[in-house]
Design a protein around this motif. Sequence first.
Motif, short mmCIF file in Angstrom:
data_model
loop_
_atom_site.label_atom_id
_atom_site.label_comp_id
_atom_site.label_asym_id
_atom_site.label_seq_id
_atom_site.Cartn_x
_atom_site.Cartn_y
_atom_site.Cartn_z
N GLY A 43 0.84 -1.18 0.00
CA GLY A 43 0.00 0.00 0.00
C GLY A 43 0.88 1.23 0.00
O GLY A 43 2.07 1.16 0.34
N PHE A 44 0.31 2.39 -0.39
CA PHE A 44 1.10 3.61 -0.50
C PHE A 44 0.35 4.79 0.10
O PHE A 44 -0.88 4.86 0.04
N SER A 45 1.12 5.70 0.68
CA SER A 45 0.63 7.03 1.04
C SER A 45 1.49 8.01 0.25
O SER A 45 2.65 8.27 0.62
N PHE A 46 0.94 8.52 -0.84
CA PHE A 46 1.70 9.43 -1.71
C PHE A 46 1.46 10.88 -1.33
O PHE A 46 0.36 11.26 -0.92
N HIS A 47 2.49 11.70 -1.49
CA HIS A 47 2.33 13.14 -1.40
C HIS A 47 1.48 13.58 -2.60
O HIS A 47 1.64 13.04 -3.70
N PRO A 48 0.56 14.54 -2.42
CA PRO A 48 -0.33 14.95 -3.52
C PRO A 48 0.38 15.47 -4.77
O PRO A 48 -0.23 15.49 -5.85
N ALA A 49 1.64 15.84 -4.65
CA ALA A 49 2.37 16.33 -5.83
C ALA A 49 3.17 15.22 -6.52
O ALA A 49 3.91 15.49 -7.47
N THR A 50 3.00 13.99 -6.06
CA THR A 50 3.78 12.88 -6.61
C THR A 50 3.41 12.64 -8.07
O THR A 50 2.25 12.66 -8.46
N ASP A 51 4.43 12.38 -8.88
CA ASP A 51 4.21 12.04 -10.29
C ASP A 51 5.26 11.02 -10.71
O ASP A 51 6.24 10.78 -10.00
N GLY A 52 5.00 10.42 -11.86
CA GLY A 52 5.91 9.42 -12.41
C GLY A 52 5.15 8.23 -12.96
O GLY A 52 3.97 8.05 -12.66
N PRO A 53 5.81 7.40 -13.76
CA PRO A 53 5.14 6.26 -14.38
C PRO A 53 5.06 5.04 -13.47
O PRO A 53 5.89 4.85 -12.58
N VAL A 54 4.04 4.22 -13.74
CA VAL A 54 3.86 2.93 -13.06
C VAL A 54 3.68 1.87 -14.14
O VAL A 54 2.80 2.00 -14.99
N ILE A 55 4.48 0.83 -14.09
CA ILE A 55 4.31 -0.30 -15.01
C ILE A 55 3.81 -1.49 -14.23
O ILE A 55 4.34 -1.84 -13.18
N THR A 56 2.74 -2.11 -14.74
CA THR A 56 2.20 -3.35 -14.20
C THR A 56 2.35 -4.41 -15.28
O THR A 56 1.86 -4.21 -16.40
#
Length: 303
Positions: free
Chosen positions: A89-102
């Motif tokens: 699970g994740f708690s991201f900062h609201p400004a987080t960006d970047g790609p996710v590969i599944t």
Amino acid sequence: MRTEPGTVRSFALYGSSDQQPAWAELVHLETIPERSSLFDWEIDLHFHEALVQLLYLTQGGEGEAVIDGVRWVLRPPCLIVVPARAVHGFSFHPATDGPVITAAQKPLESLAALTAPQLLEHLRRPVVLDVPPDSRHAQVLAPLFEAIGREQQLLADGGMRAGMALLAALFVQVARVAASASGAVHSTRSRKAAQIERFRALLDARFRERLTVQAYAQALGITLGQLTRLTRELLGASAQAVVNARVVHEAERELVYSSLSVKQIAAELGFQDEAYFGRFFKKHTGRRPTEFRTQARARLAAQ
């Protein structure tokens, strides 16, 4: 993120009801905000039955990840590897960006085993790695993610195979980042997380032997009760359910992609006879092996 035992769900893509079959081929790319912003940047504990995820956080403030009971501090830019069946699970900062590969883990592992066996350990172990923005690794990572995104958009023949090859190249970079002095890791590793990792490794090595859960517990040097409490707490399922899921996944893969008969697959997976295997498979999937094989191959042919 929620961490209560027994609430862990399985997804193909988090929050989606469109469940990709565990045996299916897949290379999917999206950005972190595309999905995480829909859930207020809080991704509850879940797992992907047969899919590995690679996240590249390129910007944003400090966040947190929990993977198989280990808490990691997320300080972009960083890479996150989440192997198949790892509860995370994740708690991201609201400004987080970047790609996710599944992506489908099994085909990727098969490719790595043929071309770069040293990558297998990086595919199978959860990790968070710092990527200094001025490093040579950072310069290589972005173009590889972009190339996978272009393949996904093309919808051309051979796109999945091209995506897998590019993803293997990405994991070469993961290995290089892990080996570099700058690949610092920020985590709080627990004894329970180490035990789960050992259990997973033992299960992958010996699931074809049809060992009892008691035998796995003994091999780990803990009691049956301890192993069951451990898997319920960190994986959201009983130890027996984890073992059964591993066998079912392999059975599905063999039924779809191999030319072995059902009887041969049953023997490969340690079942004494085809009838017992058939009952086991139907209990866990709702379909007989032959029925599953016919339907799954028809679905593949229609793609």
